[in-house]
Design a protein around this motif. Sequence first.
Motif, PDB file in Angstrom:
ATOM      1  N   THR A 151      -8.998  33.749 -51.247  1.00  0.00           N
ATOM      2  CA  THR A 151      -7.974  34.741 -51.201  1.00  0.00           C
ATOM      3  C   THR A 151      -8.354  35.724 -52.579  1.00  0.00           C
ATOM      4  O   THR A 151      -8.759  36.802 -52.535  1.00  0.00           O
ATOM      5  N   LEU A 152      -8.127  34.883 -53.538  1.00  0.00           N
ATOM      6  CA  LEU A 152      -8.416  35.594 -54.901  1.00  0.00           C
ATOM      7  C   LEU A 152      -9.833  36.048 -55.054  1.00  0.00           C
ATOM      8  O   LEU A 152      -9.860  37.198 -55.493  1.00  0.00           O
ATOM      9  N   ALA A 153     -10.871  35.307 -54.792  1.00  0.00           N
ATOM     10  CA  ALA A 153     -12.193  35.864 -54.822  1.00  0.00           C
ATOM     11  C   ALA A 153     -12.405  36.935 -54.001  1.00  0.00           C
ATOM     12  O   ALA A 153     -13.041  38.138 -54.448  1.00  0.00           O
ATOM     13  N   GLY A 154     -11.696  36.930 -52.726  1.00  0.00           N
ATOM     14  CA  GLY A 154     -11.916  38.240 -51.708  1.00  0.00           C
ATOM     15  C   GLY A 154     -11.397  39.415 -52.201  1.00  0.00           C
ATOM     16  O   GLY A 154     -11.818  40.626 -52.361  1.00  0.00           O
ATOM     17  N   VAL A 155     -10.178  39.262 -52.906  1.00  0.00           N
ATOM     18  CA  VAL A 155      -9.467  40.357 -53.585  1.00  0.00           C
ATOM     19  C   VAL A 155     -10.186  40.760 -54.790  1.00  0.00           C
ATOM     20  O   VAL A 155     -10.417  42.064 -54.956  1.00  0.00           O
ATOM     21  N   MET A 156     -10.758  40.253 -55.640  1.00  0.00           N
ATOM     22  CA  MET A 156     -11.585  40.510 -56.619  1.00  0.00           C
ATOM     23  C   MET A 156     -12.753  41.298 -56.193  1.00  0.00           C
ATOM     24  O   MET A 156     -13.101  42.464 -56.709  1.00  0.00           O
ATOM     25  N   LEU A 157     -13.716  40.631 -55.100  1.00  0.00           N
ATOM     26  CA  LEU A 157     -14.958  41.577 -54.786  1.00  0.00           C
ATOM     27  C   LEU A 157     -14.293  42.816 -54.105  1.00  0.00           C
ATOM     28  O   LEU A 157     -15.051  43.705 -54.318  1.00  0.00           O
ATOM     29  N   GLY A 158     -13.310  42.626 -53.539  1.00  0.00           N
ATOM     30  CA  GLY A 158     -12.968  43.815 -52.708  1.00  0.00           C
ATOM     31  C   GLY A 158     -12.438  44.745 -53.634  1.00  0.00           C
ATOM     32  O   GLY A 158     -12.744  46.130 -53.168  1.00  0.00           O
ATOM     33  N   ALA A 159     -11.684  44.707 -54.589  1.00  0.00           N
ATOM     34  CA  ALA A 159     -11.345  45.507 -55.542  1.00  0.00           C
ATOM     35  C   ALA A 159     -12.614  46.106 -56.442  1.00  0.00           C
ATOM     36  O   ALA A 159     -12.542  47.328 -56.369  1.00  0.00           O
ATOM     37  N   LEU A 160     -13.667  45.362 -56.616  1.00  0.00           N
ATOM     38  CA  LEU A 160     -14.818  45.968 -57.091  1.00  0.00           C
ATOM     39  C   LEU A 160     -15.508  47.045 -56.184  1.00  0.00           C
ATOM     40  O   LEU A 160     -15.892  47.992 -56.331  1.00  0.00           O
ATOM     41  N   GLY A 161     -15.483  46.551 -54.887  1.00  0.00           N
ATOM     42  CA  GLY A 161     -16.108  47.757 -53.883  1.00  0.00           C
ATOM     43  C   GLY A 161     -14.953  48.882 -53.854  1.00  0.00           C
ATOM     44  O   GLY A 161     -15.620  49.993 -53.681  1.00  0.00           O
ATOM     45  N   LEU A 162     -13.704  48.945 -53.968  1.00  0.00           N
ATOM     46  CA  LEU A 162     -12.765  49.916 -54.141  1.00  0.00           C
ATOM     47  C   LEU A 162     -13.231  50.655 -55.293  1.00  0.00           C
ATOM     48  O   LEU A 162     -13.260  52.024 -55.120  1.00  0.00           O
ATOM     49  N   LEU A 163     -13.581  50.171 -56.363  1.00  0.00           N
ATOM     50  CA  LEU A 163     -13.773  50.681 -57.817  1.00  0.00           C
ATOM     51  C   LEU A 163     -15.052  51.642 -57.433  1.00  0.00           C
ATOM     52  O   LEU A 163     -15.014  52.866 -57.653  1.00  0.00           O
ATOM     53  N   LEU A 164     -16.027  50.954 -56.725  1.00  0.00           N
ATOM     54  CA  LEU A 164     -17.447  51.710 -56.622  1.00  0.00           C
ATOM     55  C   LEU A 164     -17.153  53.043 -55.512  1.00  0.00           C
ATOM     56  O   LEU A 164     -17.618  54.061 -55.871  1.00  0.00           O
ATOM     57  N   SER A 165     -16.305  52.694 -54.829  1.00  0.00           N
ATOM     58  CA  SER A 165     -16.079  53.804 -53.630  1.00  0.00           C
ATOM     59  C   SER A 165     -15.319  54.950 -54.354  1.00  0.00           C
ATOM     60  O   SER A 165     -15.268  56.235 -53.655  1.00  0.00           O
ATOM     61  N   SER A 166     -14.618  54.683 -55.312  1.00  0.00           N
ATOM     62  CA  SER A 166     -14.023  55.797 -55.727  1.00  0.00           C
ATOM     63  C   SER A 166     -14.641  56.800 -56.650  1.00  0.00           C
ATOM     64  O   SER A 166     -14.438  57.861 -56.898  1.00  0.00           O
ATOM     65  N   PHE A 167     -15.854  56.254 -57.264  1.00  0.00           N
ATOM     66  CA  PHE A 167     -16.677  56.998 -57.855  1.00  0.00           C
ATOM     67  C   PHE A 167     -17.879  57.581 -57.148  1.00  0.00           C
ATOM     68  O   PHE A 167     -18.702  58.422 -57.493  1.00  0.00           O
ATOM     69  N   ILE A 168     -18.111  57.216 -55.820  1.00  0.00           N
ATOM     70  CA  ILE A 168     -19.382  57.665 -55.153  1.00  0.00           C
ATOM     71  C   ILE A 168     -18.929  58.678 -54.011  1.00  0.00           C
ATOM     72  O   ILE A 168     -17.916  58.064 -53.268  1.00  0.00           O
ATOM     73  N   LYS A 169     -19.616  59.701 -53.717  1.00  0.00           N
ATOM     74  CA  LYS A 169     -19.027  60.564 -52.957  1.00  0.00           C
ATOM     75  C   LYS A 169     -19.884  60.594 -51.759  1.00  0.00           C
ATOM     76  O   LYS A 169     -18.858  60.931 -50.652  1.00  0.00           O
ATOM     77  N   GLN A 170     -21.082  60.360 -51.494  1.00  0.00           N
ATOM     78  CA  GLN A 170     -21.719  60.486 -50.162  1.00  0.00           C
ATOM     79  C   GLN A 170     -22.014  59.085 -49.613  1.00  0.00           C
ATOM     80  O   GLN A 170     -22.215  58.110 -50.592  1.00  0.00           O
ATOM     81  N   LEU A 171     -21.982  58.825 -48.545  1.00  0.00           N
ATOM     82  CA  LEU A 171     -21.933  57.757 -47.955  1.00  0.00           C
ATOM     83  C   LEU A 171     -23.538  57.117 -48.129  1.00  0.00           C
ATOM     84  O   LEU A 171     -23.683  55.720 -48.294  1.00  0.00           O
ATOM     85  N   GLU A 172     -24.589  57.777 -48.211  1.00  0.00           N
ATOM     86  CA  GLU A 172     -25.922  57.362 -48.331  1.00  0.00           C
ATOM     87  C   GLU A 172     -26.161  56.865 -49.769  1.00  0.00           C
ATOM     88  O   GLU A 172     -26.766  55.823 -49.985  1.00  0.00           O
TER      89      GLU A 172
END
Length: 263
Positions: A151-172
């Motif tokens: 659970t903790l590892a999944g939250v940490m890695l999911g939060a990293l993905g959320l961080l990246l998605s906040s800065f990236i505009k296009q799907l490609e």
Amino acid sequence: MTPYLTSLRAIVLREALRFVHQRERFIAALVRPLVWLLVFAAGFRAALGISIIPPYQTYITYETYIVPGLCGMILLFNGMQSSLSLVYDREMGSMKLLLTSPLPRWWLLLCKLLGSTAISILQAYAFLAIAAGFGVVAPPWGYLAVLPALTLAGVMLGALGLLLSSFIKQLENFAGVMNFVIFPMFFLSSALYPLWKMAESSELLYTICAVNPFTHAVELIRFALYGEVNLPALGWTLLAAAIFSACAIWGYDPARGQIGRRR
């Protein structure tokens, strides 16, 4: 608390329904680690003999060593794919409906994170069951003890993905950045080989692996599978989860973050 619980239920259910309707995603999540377990491990077994290292009490096979790392692989890929769906939702316009809710934005992002983490845990347990069928078995109590670590590892890695998605505009663009993040994090970690073996080849690579948050997530899972707590790994994983989550919330804040500057 009723609106908060209602939103949590709705977002988690949406993630679950999306996962159910994407069976290929479940199969792909299992194929990747199974290829490493059944194919690559056969070739690396002779080259990478594993000595007695904590939490193991005796010499182990290479397959036994890499199972926790492959669980981490599942969490890593699923965390990134879940955030990929956020970029898709933003392009389709449904993201605006979610973020204009009267509930706090941090809560909505947390609900999204918990939903993706729950799916990652189900995939990790499915992989552990398949690995047990091939003879790679942990102690019975370890399968329960590993749940908080997953659970903790999944939250940490999911939060990293959320961080990246906040800065990236296009799907490609996100797909390219995702690979740029996933593979260095995975290969520069203790998922496939112990850190002491990396230290024998290069002190620089050893240092990079030692500060990699994914290394600590894998070690947390590894020790938990054998009913032990790796306190340094627990501390570093908690710290990384807190930092990534805070930065993701900042990135999705329209007053300060990247989302606000794009509007």
